[in-house]
Scaffold this motif. Structure first.
Motif, PDB file in Angstrom:
ATOM      1  N   SER A 184      10.101 -15.926 -10.166  1.00 50.02           N
ATOM      2  CA  SER A 184       9.290 -17.129 -10.423  1.00 50.02           C
ATOM      3  C   SER A 184       9.660 -18.293  -9.520  1.00 50.02           C
ATOM      4  N   SER A 185      10.478 -18.050  -8.477  1.00 44.88           N
ATOM      5  CA  SER A 185      10.641 -19.058  -7.427  1.00 44.88           C
ATOM      6  C   SER A 185       9.459 -18.893  -6.471  1.00 44.88           C
ATOM      7  N   HIS A 186       9.493 -19.540  -5.308  1.00 45.01           N
ATOM      8  CA  HIS A 186       8.343 -19.501  -4.399  1.00 45.01           C
ATOM      9  C   HIS A 186       8.342 -18.216  -3.574  1.00 45.01           C
ATOM     10  N   THR A 187       8.336 -17.084  -4.252  1.00 45.29           N
ATOM     11  CA  THR A 187       8.269 -15.797  -3.567  1.00 45.29           C
ATOM     12  C   THR A 187       6.822 -15.522  -3.148  1.00 45.29           C
ATOM     13  N   PHE A 188       6.657 -14.647  -2.148  1.00 51.12           N
ATOM     14  CA  PHE A 188       5.301 -14.412  -1.649  1.00 51.12           C
ATOM     15  C   PHE A 188       5.184 -13.023  -1.035  1.00 51.12           C
ATOM     16  N   PHE A 189       3.943 -12.550  -0.970  1.00 49.31           N
ATOM     17  CA  PHE A 189       3.591 -11.321  -0.278  1.00 49.31           C
ATOM     18  C   PHE A 189       2.359 -11.634   0.568  1.00 49.31           C
ATOM     19  N   LYS A 190       2.518 -11.585   1.886  1.00 48.91           N
ATOM     20  CA  LYS A 190       1.420 -11.880   2.803  1.00 48.91           C
ATOM     21  C   LYS A 190       1.046 -10.603   3.539  1.00 48.91           C
ATOM     22  N   ASN A 191      -0.209 -10.204   3.419  1.00 44.36           N
ATOM     23  CA  ASN A 191      -0.667  -8.977   4.061  1.00 44.36           C
ATOM     24  C   ASN A 191      -1.562  -9.295   5.250  1.00 44.36           C
ATOM     25  N   GLU A 192      -1.009  -9.083   6.445  1.00 43.92           N
ATOM     26  CA  GLU A 192      -1.771  -9.234   7.679  1.00 43.92           C
ATOM     27  C   GLU A 192      -2.058  -7.889   8.332  1.00 43.92           C
ATOM     28  N   GLY A 193      -1.488  -6.828   7.742  1.00 44.46           N
ATOM     29  CA  GLY A 193      -1.652  -5.484   8.291  1.00 44.46           C
ATOM     30  C   GLY A 193      -2.380  -4.591   7.309  1.00 44.46           C
ATOM     31  N   THR A 194      -1.829  -3.388   7.089  1.00 44.37           N
ATOM     32  CA  THR A 194      -2.450  -2.412   6.197  1.00 44.37           C
ATOM     33  C   THR A 194      -1.541  -2.158   5.000  1.00 44.37           C
ATOM     34  N   LEU A 195      -2.098  -2.307   3.815  1.00 44.81           N
ATOM     35  CA  LEU A 195      -1.383  -2.061   2.566  1.00 44.81           C
ATOM     36  C   LEU A 195      -2.094  -0.910   1.854  1.00 44.81           C
ATOM     37  N   ILE A 196      -1.326   0.139   1.517  1.00 46.49           N
ATOM     38  CA  ILE A 196      -1.934   1.357   0.990  1.00 46.49           C
ATOM     39  C   ILE A 196      -1.263   1.757  -0.318  1.00 46.49           C
ATOM     40  N   GLN A 197      -2.068   1.966  -1.349  1.00 46.99           N
ATOM     41  CA  GLN A 197      -1.602   2.587  -2.587  1.00 46.99           C
ATOM     42  C   GLN A 197      -2.013   4.051  -2.500  1.00 46.99           C
ATOM     43  N   ALA A 198      -1.015   4.932  -2.278  1.00 48.01           N
ATOM     44  CA  ALA A 198      -1.294   6.342  -2.021  1.00 48.01           C
ATOM     45  C   ALA A 198      -0.538   7.261  -2.959  1.00 48.01           C
ATOM     46  N   GLY A 199      -0.037   6.730  -4.060  1.00 43.81           N
ATOM     47  CA  GLY A 199       0.736   7.538  -4.996  1.00 43.81           C
ATOM     48  C   GLY A 199      -0.124   8.515  -5.767  1.00 43.81           C
ATOM     49  N   PRO A 200       0.491   9.267  -6.681  1.00 42.45           N
ATOM     50  CA  PRO A 200      -0.287  10.181  -7.531  1.00 42.45           C
ATOM     51  C   PRO A 200      -1.333   9.433  -8.344  1.00 42.45           C
ATOM     52  N   ALA A 201      -2.253  10.183  -8.909  1.00 44.52           N
ATOM     53  CA  ALA A 201      -3.351   9.569  -9.661  1.00 44.52           C
ATOM     54  C   ALA A 201      -2.850   8.736 -10.830  1.00 44.52           C
ATOM     55  N   THR A 202      -1.680   9.080 -11.361  1.00 45.35           N
ATOM     56  CA  THR A 202      -1.132   8.354 -12.509  1.00 45.35           C
ATOM     57  C   THR A 202      -0.253   7.178 -12.090  1.00 45.35           C
ATOM     58  N   SER A 218      -5.828  -5.453   5.416  1.00 46.89           N
ATOM     59  CA  SER A 218      -6.672  -4.607   4.579  1.00 46.89           C
ATOM     60  C   SER A 218      -5.818  -3.966   3.495  1.00 46.89           C
ATOM     61  N   THR A 219      -6.428  -3.779   2.326  1.00 42.87           N
ATOM     62  CA  THR A 219      -5.747  -3.132   1.203  1.00 42.87           C
ATOM     63  C   THR A 219      -6.567  -1.925   0.779  1.00 42.87           C
ATOM     64  N   LEU A 220      -5.925  -0.751   0.781  1.00 39.81           N
ATOM     65  CA  LEU A 220      -6.600   0.495   0.440  1.00 39.81           C
ATOM     66  C   LEU A 220      -5.978   1.075  -0.825  1.00 39.81           C
ATOM     67  N   VAL A 221      -6.769   1.138  -1.889  1.00 38.85           N
ATOM     68  CA  VAL A 221      -6.303   1.771  -3.116  1.00 38.85           C
ATOM     69  C   VAL A 221      -6.920   3.177  -3.128  1.00 38.85           C
ATOM     70  N   GLN A 222      -6.158   4.146  -2.663  1.00 35.13           N
ATOM     71  CA  GLN A 222      -6.672   5.503  -2.512  1.00 35.13           C
ATOM     72  C   GLN A 222      -6.603   6.290  -3.808  1.00 35.13           C
ATOM     73  N   THR A 223      -5.673   5.913  -4.673  1.00 39.35           N
ATOM     74  CA  THR A 223      -5.486   6.603  -5.943  1.00 39.35           C
ATOM     75  C   THR A 223      -4.657   5.720  -6.853  1.00 39.35           C
ATOM     76  N   GLY A 224      -4.587   6.071  -8.143  1.00 40.86           N
ATOM     77  CA  GLY A 224      -3.790   5.283  -9.065  1.00 40.86           C
ATOM     78  C   GLY A 224      -4.349   3.884  -9.250  1.00 40.86           C
ATOM     79  N   ALA A 225      -3.441   2.921  -9.507  1.00 40.65           N
ATOM     80  CA  ALA A 225      -3.858   1.558  -9.793  1.00 40.65           C
ATOM     81  C   ALA A 225      -2.969   0.574  -9.065  1.00 40.65           C
ATOM     82  N   LEU A 226      -3.546  -0.542  -8.648  1.00 33.58           N
ATOM     83  CA  LEU A 226      -2.819  -1.624  -7.992  1.00 33.58           C
ATOM     84  C   LEU A 226      -3.090  -2.909  -8.738  1.00 33.58           C
TER      85      LEU A 226
END
Length: 228
Positions: A184-202, A218-226
């Motif tokens: 809960s401090s000023h942490t951050f996640f900046k996506n300027e490249g490719t972010l992929i959720q590629a885990g199992p369906a669960t 770009s963010t690609l949710v190929q499976t599961g949940a993000l």
């Protein structure tokens, strides 16, 4: 050269210079002398503290179940960096750079400004039932990264304003359920490249720090949940 034993000590006039591997094996020791290794440094168990500037830690650094504390404000570049349930601590705003590969399973990186993964480098975070902690450090990833955990309750923890910048051309792929948590401090996640959720369906991935994505990202949710 392997140095071990609980009674071992260095004084200010000591000097270790090597083009090979220097390993500190299960000892707690402070080194106030000269350290100039161009090959590899291995800290296996215990703790090693450098109280004066280090000339060179080598092309490869391996910290296994140990603490490496560098009390001078310095920057280092490694061909390979391995942290296995270990802690790597700097003095403030120095930077870390990896040009080949980094494998990080458990432990903390603190006391540096940035941890940079080069465009030709690879990053592997996680793989065990552990948490990796970035404390006040920004991870700049321009290479190919994977994040692995065994449940949504473990993964990468960001503390004290730490952040992740997945840079243009860089990729980060979640291969299992993973949590990127924030204190809960000023942490951050900046996506300027490719972010992929590629885990199992669960699989479920949760990113708690403030999330932004630029026009190059770009963010690609190929499976599961993000969850953002």
């Amino acid at each position: 050269l392997t140095i071990g034993g609980s009674s071992f000590s260095f004084d200010a006039s000591s000097s270790i210079t090597s083009a090979g591997t220097v390993a500190f094996d299960n000892l707690t020791v402070t080194d106030p002398g000269t350290y100039d290794v161009t090959g590899s440094t291995v800290v296996n168990g215990g703790s090693l503290t450098f109280t004066t500037p280090v000339a060179n830690l080598g092309a490869d650094l391996y910290v296994d179940g140990a603490t490496l504390d560098i009390t001078s404000n310095q920057s280092f570049s490694f061909t390979s960096l391995v942290i296995y349930f270990g802690n790597l601590s700097g003095a403030g705003s120095g930077d870390l750079a990896v040009t080949g590969s980094m494998n990080w399973n458990g432990g903390t990186i603190t006391g540096f400004g940035t941890l940079s993964i080069g465009s030709q480098a690879s990053l592997s975070v996680g793989g065990y039932t552990s948490t990796e902690t970035l404390d006040g450090v920004t991870l700049d990833n321009a290479g190919t990264g994977t994040l692995t955990a065994f449940s949504i309750s473990s993964g990468l923890a960001l503390q004290n304003g730490a952040g992740i910048d997945n840079q243009p051309g860089g990729s980060l792929t979640f291969v299992t359920s993973t949590l990127i948590s924030s204190d809960s401090s000023h942490t951050f996640f900046k996506n300027e490249g490719t972010l992929i959720q590629a885990g199992p369906a669960t699989s479920e991935v949760e990113i708690d720090p403030a999330f932004t994505q630029t026009s190059t990202g770009s963010t690609l949710v190929q499976t599961g949940a993000l969850f953002l």
